[in-house]
Each structure stands twice: as C-alpha cells, then as structure tokens.
Design a protein around this motif. Structure first.
Motif, mmCIF file in Angstrom:
data_model
loop_
_atom_site.group_PDB
_atom_site.id
_atom_site.type_symbol
_atom_site.label_atom_id
_atom_site.label_comp_id
_atom_site.label_asym_id
_atom_site.label_seq_id
_atom_site.Cartn_x
_atom_site.Cartn_y
_atom_site.Cartn_z
ATOM 1 N N ASP A 109 0.595 -1.129 0.053
ATOM 2 C CA ASP A 109 -0.113 -0.122 -0.304
ATOM 3 C C ASP A 109 0.822 0.989 0.419
ATOM 4 O OD1 ASP A 109 -2.428 -0.943 -0.085
ATOM 5 O OD2 ASP A 109 -2.657 -1.184 2.324
ATOM 6 N N GLY A 110 2.008 1.118 0.489
ATOM 7 C CA GLY A 110 2.939 2.597 0.717
ATOM 8 C C GLY A 110 4.480 2.389 1.227
ATOM 9 N N THR A 111 5.203 3.086 1.546
ATOM 10 C CA THR A 111 6.691 2.982 1.512
ATOM 11 C C THR A 111 6.159 4.358 3.058
ATOM 12 O OG1 THR A 111 7.768 3.864 0.176
ATOM 13 C CG2 THR A 111 7.180 1.552 0.591
ATOM 14 N N THR A 112 6.986 4.253 4.002
ATOM 15 C CA THR A 112 7.211 5.790 4.441
ATOM 16 C C THR A 112 8.648 6.138 5.428
ATOM 17 O OG1 THR A 112 6.192 4.863 6.205
ATOM 18 C CG2 THR A 112 4.397 6.486 5.092
#
Length: 111
Positions: A34-37
């Motif tokens: 879903d994403g990277t932070t």
C-alpha cells in the motif's frame, strides 16, 4: 514493480512462510504493497523505511489445523468451499540495501 517493492513483496512472502511453517493450513493468494514511509531516524543507525500493505488468502475450514479458529464452521465460504481472509502488515527495511543481509525478523504484534 520497482526493486524496492519487489524486495518488500519477497520479505512479506518470507515472513508469511515462517508464520505458516508446518502443514499448510492456509494459502496466501495476493500481497499488496500500500505504501512506504520513512522510519523515525535513530542516531548512529542506518536509515529504514516502513513498508505497509495487506495480504489476502483462503483456508480450508475442514483441515484439522484450522479447527482451532473460533466459529470457523459458521463463516461464509466461497464457491470452492474455502474461507477467504485478509490481514495487514508493516515491515521495516533498510533504505540502503548494499550492506543489508537477507535475514527477516518477524514479530506478531496484537492489535
């Protein structure tokens, strides 16, 4: 798929494989990043990023290994007679993978 997302997918699969060691009682059908932070920086430590996502799969409610799941007999089944499930995950991985080893550390954190 970028190198980072491929690496994250491989790490996810490895973690799931460890969680499913022994007889196969469930099958992972799909892994979605879903994403990277960026992870919070720690002085003297390498930079990490947090990879977030979810996975979906099926399990056979008739297998003895799955009978420990509460109320599995009452859960709706798909056309193949299997129970569908999904779960979320978060992985921390080094941003610079040139000095990283291939070890995966998996920890279950209750919600």
């Amino acid at each position: 798929m970028t190198k980072h997302l491929r690496t994250a997918a491989v790490c996810s699969t490895a973690a799931l494989a460890l969680a499913q060691a022994g007889s196969v009682a469930a099958k992972v059908e799909r892994i979605v990043i879903d994403g990277t932070t960026a992870a919070p920086k720690v002085e003297g430590a390498p930079e990490y990023e947090i990879v977030s996502g979810h996975f979906e799969g099926t399990l056979d409610p008739q297998l003895p290994a799955n009978t420990v799941i509460t109320d599995i007999a009452q859960v709706p089944r798909n056309a193949q007679g299997l129970v569908e499930y999904s779960a979320t995950f978060r992985l921390a991985r080094p941003v610079d993978t040139t000095n990283a080893d291939s070890e995966v550390i998996a920890r279950t954190i209750p919600i």
